[in-house]
Design a protein around this motif. Structure first.
Motif, PDB file in Angstrom:
ATOM      1  N   ALA A  15       0.829  -1.213   0.000  1.00  0.00           N
ATOM      2  CA  ALA A  15       0.000   0.000   0.000  1.00  0.00           C
ATOM      3  C   ALA A  15       0.859   1.257   0.000  1.00  0.00           C
ATOM      4  CB  ALA A  15      -0.923   0.000   1.214  1.00  0.00           C
ATOM      5  N   GLU A  16       0.494   2.188  -0.867  1.00  0.00           N
ATOM      6  CA  GLU A  16       1.164   3.484  -0.925  1.00  0.00           C
ATOM      7  C   GLU A  16       0.117   4.581  -0.736  1.00  0.00           C
ATOM      8  OE1 GLU A  16       5.036   3.404  -3.544  1.00  0.00           O
ATOM      9  OE2 GLU A  16       3.296   2.974  -4.796  1.00  0.00           O
ATOM     10  N   CYS A  17       0.588   5.811  -0.730  1.00  0.00           N
ATOM     11  CA  CYS A  17      -0.316   6.928  -0.465  1.00  0.00           C
ATOM     12  C   CYS A  17      -0.108   8.025  -1.507  1.00  0.00           C
ATOM     13  CB  CYS A  17      -0.060   7.466   0.939  1.00  0.00           C
ATOM     14  SG  CYS A  17      -1.385   8.518   1.540  1.00  0.00           S
ATOM     15  N   PRO A  18      -0.591   7.791  -2.734  1.00  0.00           N
ATOM     16  CA  PRO A  18      -0.428   8.818  -3.768  1.00  0.00           C
ATOM     17  C   PRO A  18      -1.450   9.937  -3.645  1.00  0.00           C
ATOM     18  CG  PRO A  18      -1.532   6.903  -4.689  1.00  0.00           C
ATOM     19  CD  PRO A  18      -1.203   6.562  -3.260  1.00  0.00           C
ATOM     20  N   ILE A  19      -1.039  11.132  -4.018  1.00  0.00           N
ATOM     21  CA  ILE A  19      -1.940  12.279  -4.121  1.00  0.00           C
ATOM     22  C   ILE A  19      -1.940  12.702  -5.583  1.00  0.00           C
ATOM     23  CG2 ILE A  19      -2.344  14.670  -3.444  1.00  0.00           C
ATOM     24  CD1 ILE A  19      -0.902  13.991  -0.806  1.00  0.00           C
ATOM     25  N   LEU A  20      -3.083  12.540  -6.227  1.00  0.00           N
ATOM     26  CA  LEU A  20      -3.200  12.810  -7.655  1.00  0.00           C
ATOM     27  C   LEU A  20      -3.558  14.272  -7.872  1.00  0.00           C
ATOM     28  CD1 LEU A  20      -3.354  11.677 -10.573  1.00  0.00           C
ATOM     29  CD2 LEU A  20      -5.780  11.251 -10.141  1.00  0.00           C
ATOM     30  N   ILE A  21      -2.816  14.920  -8.773  1.00  0.00           N
ATOM     31  CA  ILE A  21      -3.078  16.325  -9.079  1.00  0.00           C
ATOM     32  C   ILE A  21      -3.453  16.425 -10.554  1.00  0.00           C
ATOM     33  CG2 ILE A  21      -2.141  18.654  -9.097  1.00  0.00           C
ATOM     34  CD1 ILE A  21      -0.315  17.858  -6.831  1.00  0.00           C
ATOM     35  N   LEU A  78       3.417  12.562  -4.895  1.00  0.00           N
ATOM     36  CA  LEU A  78       2.515  13.310  -5.759  1.00  0.00           C
ATOM     37  C   LEU A  78       2.515  12.717  -7.161  1.00  0.00           C
ATOM     38  CD1 LEU A  78       3.369  17.024  -4.817  1.00  0.00           C
ATOM     39  CD2 LEU A  78       1.697  15.502  -3.767  1.00  0.00           C
ATOM     40  N   VAL A  79       1.362  12.737  -7.789  1.00  0.00           N
ATOM     41  CA  VAL A  79       1.226  12.300  -9.176  1.00  0.00           C
ATOM     42  C   VAL A  79       0.724  13.490  -9.985  1.00  0.00           C
ATOM     43  CG1 VAL A  79       0.136  10.702 -10.776  1.00  0.00           C
ATOM     44  CG2 VAL A  79       0.698   9.946  -8.450  1.00  0.00           C
ATOM     45  N   ASP A  80       1.602  14.038 -10.815  1.00  0.00           N
ATOM     46  CA  ASP A  80       1.241  15.163 -11.667  1.00  0.00           C
ATOM     47  C   ASP A  80       0.704  14.592 -12.971  1.00  0.00           C
ATOM     48  OD1 ASP A  80       1.014  17.553 -12.974  1.00  0.00           O
ATOM     49  OD2 ASP A  80       3.153  17.748 -13.417  1.00  0.00           O
ATOM     50  N   SER A  81      -0.567  14.845 -13.255  1.00  0.00           N
ATOM     51  CA  SER A  81      -1.215  14.163 -14.373  1.00  0.00           C
ATOM     52  C   SER A  81      -1.608  15.125 -15.472  1.00  0.00           C
ATOM     53  CB  SER A  81      -2.471  13.442 -13.885  1.00  0.00           C
ATOM     54  OG  SER A  81      -3.449  14.393 -13.516  1.00  0.00           O
ATOM     55  N   PRO A  82      -1.611  14.640 -16.709  1.00  0.00           N
ATOM     56  CA  PRO A  82      -2.193  15.425 -17.797  1.00  0.00           C
ATOM     57  C   PRO A  82      -3.703  15.453 -17.659  1.00  0.00           C
ATOM     58  CG  PRO A  82      -1.248  13.361 -18.614  1.00  0.00           C
ATOM     59  CD  PRO A  82      -1.140  13.349 -17.121  1.00  0.00           C
ATOM     60  N   GLY A  83      -4.347  16.216 -18.485  1.00  0.00           N
ATOM     61  CA  GLY A  83      -5.799  16.278 -18.418  1.00  0.00           C
ATOM     62  C   GLY A  83      -6.437  14.980 -18.866  1.00  0.00           C
ATOM     63  N   ILE A  84      -7.529  14.615 -18.185  1.00  0.00           N
ATOM     64  CA  ILE A  84      -8.267  13.417 -18.573  1.00  0.00           C
ATOM     65  C   ILE A  84      -8.769  13.593 -20.003  1.00  0.00           C
ATOM     66  CG2 ILE A  84     -10.329  12.060 -18.118  1.00  0.00           C
ATOM     67  CD1 ILE A  84      -8.186  11.583 -16.094  1.00  0.00           C
ATOM     68  N   TYR A 122      -4.601   5.150 -10.971  1.00  0.00           N
ATOM     69  CA  TYR A 122      -4.200   5.642  -9.661  1.00  0.00           C
ATOM     70  C   TYR A 122      -5.403   5.834  -8.731  1.00  0.00           C
ATOM     71  CZ  TYR A 122       0.621   6.828 -11.038  1.00  0.00           C
ATOM     72  OH  TYR A 122       1.933   6.775 -11.443  1.00  0.00           O
ATOM     73  N   LEU A 123      -6.562   6.105  -9.316  1.00  0.00           N
ATOM     74  CA  LEU A 123      -7.715   6.545  -8.530  1.00  0.00           C
ATOM     75  C   LEU A 123      -8.096   5.617  -7.379  1.00  0.00           C
ATOM     76  CD1 LEU A 123     -10.068   8.101 -11.224  1.00  0.00           C
ATOM     77  CD2 LEU A 123      -8.745   9.280  -9.479  1.00  0.00           C
ATOM     78  N   PRO A 124      -8.117   4.283  -7.581  1.00  0.00           N
ATOM     79  CA  PRO A 124      -8.551   3.433  -6.469  1.00  0.00           C
ATOM     80  C   PRO A 124      -7.672   3.523  -5.223  1.00  0.00           C
ATOM     81  CG  PRO A 124      -8.645   2.224  -8.539  1.00  0.00           C
ATOM     82  CD  PRO A 124      -7.911   3.494  -8.816  1.00  0.00           C
ATOM     83  N   SER A 125      -6.425   3.926  -5.387  1.00  0.00           N
ATOM     84  CA  SER A 125      -5.516   3.913  -4.232  1.00  0.00           C
ATOM     85  C   SER A 125      -5.151   5.309  -3.728  1.00  0.00           C
ATOM     86  CB  SER A 125      -4.230   3.160  -4.595  1.00  0.00           C
ATOM     87  OG  SER A 125      -3.569   3.777  -5.685  1.00  0.00           O
ATOM     88  N   VAL A 126      -5.678   6.369  -4.346  1.00  0.00           N
ATOM     89  CA  VAL A 126      -5.256   7.711  -3.948  1.00  0.00           C
ATOM     90  C   VAL A 126      -5.752   8.068  -2.552  1.00  0.00           C
ATOM     91  CG1 VAL A 126      -5.098   8.622  -6.291  1.00  0.00           C
ATOM     92  CG2 VAL A 126      -7.249   8.811  -5.051  1.00  0.00           C
ATOM     93  N   CYS A 127      -4.909   8.785  -1.823  1.00  0.00           N
ATOM     94  CA  CYS A 127      -5.342   9.373  -0.551  1.00  0.00           C
ATOM     95  C   CYS A 127      -6.158  10.634  -0.806  1.00  0.00           C
ATOM     96  CB  CYS A 127      -4.128   9.718   0.301  1.00  0.00           C
ATOM     97  SG  CYS A 127      -3.255   8.293   0.963  1.00  0.00           S
ATOM     98  N   SER A 128      -5.839  11.303  -1.898  1.00  0.00           N
ATOM     99  CA  SER A 128      -6.553  12.525  -2.231  1.00  0.00           C
ATOM    100  C   SER A 128      -6.334  12.838  -3.702  1.00  0.00           C
ATOM    101  CB  SER A 128      -6.060  13.700  -1.372  1.00  0.00           C
ATOM    102  OG  SER A 128      -6.639  14.921  -1.789  1.00  0.00           O
ATOM    103  N   ILE A 129      -7.284  13.552  -4.279  1.00  0.00           N
ATOM    104  CA  ILE A 129      -7.103  14.111  -5.611  1.00  0.00           C
ATOM    105  C   ILE A 129      -7.250  15.618  -5.502  1.00  0.00           C
ATOM    106  CG2 ILE A 129      -9.532  13.661  -6.159  1.00  0.00           C
ATOM    107  CD1 ILE A 129      -8.713  13.587  -9.106  1.00  0.00           C
TER     108      ILE A 129
END
Length: 776
Positions: free
Chosen positions: A121-127, A278-284, A297-304
């Motif tokens: 388990a990790e704790c990614p924050i998706l931006i 942190l996960v710096d993402s392009p636009g969906i 990434y979404l199922p495991s994110v701590c926050s978006i």
């Protein structure tokens, strides 16, 4: 030593007075322009909100403590899972296997799988965010370093992970189309963090395919409120808030799609030191590969963190938020591994560009739109932010209130996310062990009782099961629930048909511009792209319909009421069954649904356990979603869609839209031109065919199809729930027949030993949960 006061700040009414006060207390006035800017800086000085002190701020400590506690408790849970598997579930008697399978068909595999999940388990924050919203500058401010160049290619075509490491490096990965996997392309050592932004840009230039510099013009633009020549390179990267600051013209490029699948950035970021990244993402929707990676990434994110461009004056790109939720809804989810919309933070950047007189109106508009498209949105999830202002304060040695609020929200969400992971796995194991323990108790009771008393004891239990079977097997039971669904479907269909025939719908479907076509790579399948764009727009327009009519909310309320009425007796019987089989009142007469609240409850009941049956089975669909947020079984059935128009129905609506769109655009030829030309071609096709698409959608038959896309998932979920309860009742019935016929005297000691082991395991689970102010 003289200290500044609130009164002294309040009495400042001119720039001259502001400068004098700053000079008096040796506070830097760099970057300040108007009186309010000076007052804000002086308030930060008054509160001693400095960058230096913030490194030891409570938010940083909160993250550190949350991660440390999680690392300790997950090891304990992994150990509990292993012991439960070894001493209980792997040696489960054949009489009990079907009972356990009624709750979790793959319980042994899941024990191993959950152990692996916890271990890794990790704790990614998706931006994520809108174009030109200042996403990279926000990341630079969060980290306190000018790491990401703004407007470079990776922000629009490649996912970036930013992680803590004592050694600075950049690892770029390319996408192997043949093997369909990421492969390490380059590992670059970085000596000084000030070189990071330029190195990232160099790597992107090296790894983009077929780039023709002679045909591309590099442009730069000025920064909001400041001249670029007054800033050094690091300041430029920290402050830039637009992807237009540095960009490549697309028009004359044959192919601008990057070969990079991902970039990993390592440095000694203090904020990431304790385990988050942190996960710096392009636009969906901008590139297919990047979209796929972001959704994973979404199922495991701590926050978006979703960044909105305030310069659009509240014009949130709602279609992109719809696409984010749509993609998440359509991925296959694992138990305890799903994205919660409550974990989102919305940053409305460039707030300083909004005239003061218009701010209340713009803020209200943004909140209204977020409430319309984002399930369960709360006002506290929105932060009005200016990266330019925050940067100015940061450069002067202060942390702005808004930046501190972002850190605080992140810290809270990290803590809650890790806590929920612990609760999820503990709840599952505690419940499953309780089911087994109660059946062992049944068998040991039978071994002690003489024939007549045992027959009476088993007969009493069987009567409860028979009563529940009779209720759930009654045809009227099903007809009454389905009648509510059918009536609701008809009402929704009629209202939808009126909306689809309205001017409001027509205008929304016809009003398109180039910014609505977010692709940043060459498109091979035009039909898929256009279908998704139309689908997103259509669903977003349906949120307007629901906002005006409230029929979906009314429908879900009616379903809840009906299910509570009809399933209430069944739940009461199942509750009575478990209470009858309790091992010890002190230990097992209380299986509260710890998901609802960490506060203790007065009543002791198995009711919530059965209400959340979807957690245990993993097959209930909507019930699983409901149980995951602590709802009753009635609420759980509808929870997958209750958040709004988007949830749980996007797949069904997408099929309807695809049928319409593909039929209309199939006659058009498609050539593999450059990205910019493709975008214009897609826009032209949508605009030219919008009337035909509207004409085909605005039919009564389409309205019925869409209405069923909302209501059929609920009908199917209720059906699966009913089947699962019947399966559970039958398994218990078989066990009772065996208990009536067999002599369990010889296995009495073994059963009692197993009960003792289970008690110890469950008490240890309680001890873990007490660390999180929970208990079962």
């Amino acid at each position: 030593m003289e200290y500044i006061t609130e009164n002294e700040i309040a009495e400042i009414h001119s720039l001259k007075a502001a400068r004098n006060v700053c000079k008096k207390y040796n506070v830097s006035s760099k970057g300040l322009k108007v009186v309010q800017d000076y007052k804000d800086r002086l308030h930060l000085f008054l509160k001693d909100q400095t960058v230096e002190k913030y490194q030891h701020d409570s938010n940083v400590q909160q993250i550190k403590q949350s991660v440390a506690k999680f690392k300790i408790t997950r090891i304990q849970i992994i150990n509990l899972l292993q012991r439960a598997s070894q001493f209980i579930f792997q040696e489960l008697e054949s009489e009990l296997v079907d009972i356990v399978k009624a709750f979790d068909e793959h319980y042994l595999d899941n024990i191993d799988k959950y152990g692996r999940y916890l271990r890794n388990a990790e704790c990614p924050i998706l931006i994520a965010g809108e174009v030109s919203a200042g996403k990279s500058s926000l990341i630079n401010l969060i980290l306190g370093h000018a790491v990401l160049p703004v407007g470079h290619l990776h922000t629009t075509t490649c996912v970036c992970e930013l992680r803590f490491s004592s050694e600075r490096s950049l690892k770029s990965f390319t996408w192997n189309t043949a093997d369909k996997k990421l492969e390490l392309y380059q590992d670059t050592y970085i000596e000084n963090i000030s070189e990071m932004a330029s190195k990232i840009q160099d790597i992107m230039r090296l790894t983009s395919k077929n780039r023709n510099h002679s045909n591309g013009a590099v442009k730069s633009s000025s920064f909001t409120g400041l001249e670029a020549h007054n800033l050094d390179a690091e300041e430029v990267a920290m402050l830039s808030t637009s992807t237009e600051d540095v960009h490549i013209e697309y028009d004359n490029f044959d192919d601008l799609k990057l070969s990079n699948g991902k970039l990993e950035i390592y440095s000694d970021f203090d904020f990431l030191k304790d385990g988050i990244f942190l996960v710096d993402s392009p636009g969906i929707g901008e590139t297919s590969l990047a979209t796929e990676q972001v959704v994973n990434y979404l199922p495991s994110v701590c926050s978006i963190i979703y960044v909105i461009n305030a310069e659009n004056a509240g014009g949130i790109q709602e279609d992109r938020l719809v696409r984010l939720l749509t993609e998440e809804q359509n991925i296959e989810k694992e138990k305890f591994n799903s994205f919660s919309p409550e974990s989102a933070i919305f940053i409305c950047n460039k707030w300083d560009t909004i005239p003061i007189a218009e701010r209340d109106t713009v803020e209200k508009s943004i909140k209204q739109k977020l409430k319309r498209v984002w399930p369960g949105f709360r006002d506290s999830q929105l932060i009005l932010f200016s990266s330019a202002s925050a940067f100015n304060h940061f450069k002067a040695g202060f942390i702005s209130d808004e930046l501190k609020a972002i850190h605080s929200l992140i810290a809270n969400l990290v803590e809650e996310s890790l806590k929920q992971k612990i609760i999820d796995y503990c709840s599952w194991l505690h419940s499953l062990l309780g089911v087994v323990a109660n059946r062992y108790r049944l068998l040991t009771n039978c071994s002690f009782l003489d024939d007549s008393i045992r027959s009476s004891y088993l007969g009493d239990i069987k009567s409860k099961i028979t009563f529940a079977k009779n209720i759930i097997g009654d045809q009227n039971f099903h007809d009454n629930v389905e009648a509510v669904i059918d009536d609701g479907t008809a009402e929704i269909s009629n209202s939808l048909f009126q909306f689809l025939s309205s001017k409001k719908f027509e205008t929304g479907m016809k009003n398109w511009c180039l910014d609505d076509i977010p692709i940043r790579e060459k498109v091979d399948d035009i039909k898929e792209v256009i279908c998704k764009l139309i689908d997103d727009r259509f669903i977003r327009l349906l949120t307007l319909w629901e906002e005006d009519n409230g029929l979906l909310r009314q429908f879900y309320d009616q379903i809840r009421e009906s299910l509570n009425l009809h399933y209430g007796q069944v739940l009461a019987v199942l509750e009575g069954l478990e209470n009858k089989l309790e091992i010890e009142d002190s230990n097992l007469n209380d299986l509260r649904d710890i998901r609802i609240s960490s506060a203790p409850k007065e009543n002791k009941s198995w009711r919530n356990f059965y209400a959340g049956v979807g957690i245990i089975t993993g097959t209930i669909g909507g019930s699983a979603a409901g149980a995951a947020i602590g709802l009753t079984i009635a609420e759980g059935v509808a929870a997958a869609v209750i958040g709004g128009v988007i949830g749980g129905v996007t797949g069904g609506i997408g099929i309807v839209i695809s049928i319409v769109v593909i039929a209309i655009i199939a006659r058009y030829a498609w050539s593999a031109t450059g990205v910019s030309r493709q975008r214009r071609k897609i826009l032209s096709l949508i605009q030219n065919n919008a009337s035909d698409i509207i004409e085909d959608i605005a039919k009564e038959t389409r309205a019925k199809e869409i209405a069923r896309a909302y209501t059929n998932p609920i009908k199917e979920s209720i059906k699966r729930t009913r089947m699962q309860i019947v399966k559970h009742l039958k398994a218990n019935e078989v066990l009772l027949e065996e208990a009536k016929e067999k002599d369990y005297t010889k296995m009495r000691e073994t059963a009692l030993d197993k009960i003792d082991i289970i008690n110890k395991l469950r008490n240890e689970i309680n001890d873990i949960l007490k660390l999180y102010d929970c208990g079962v």
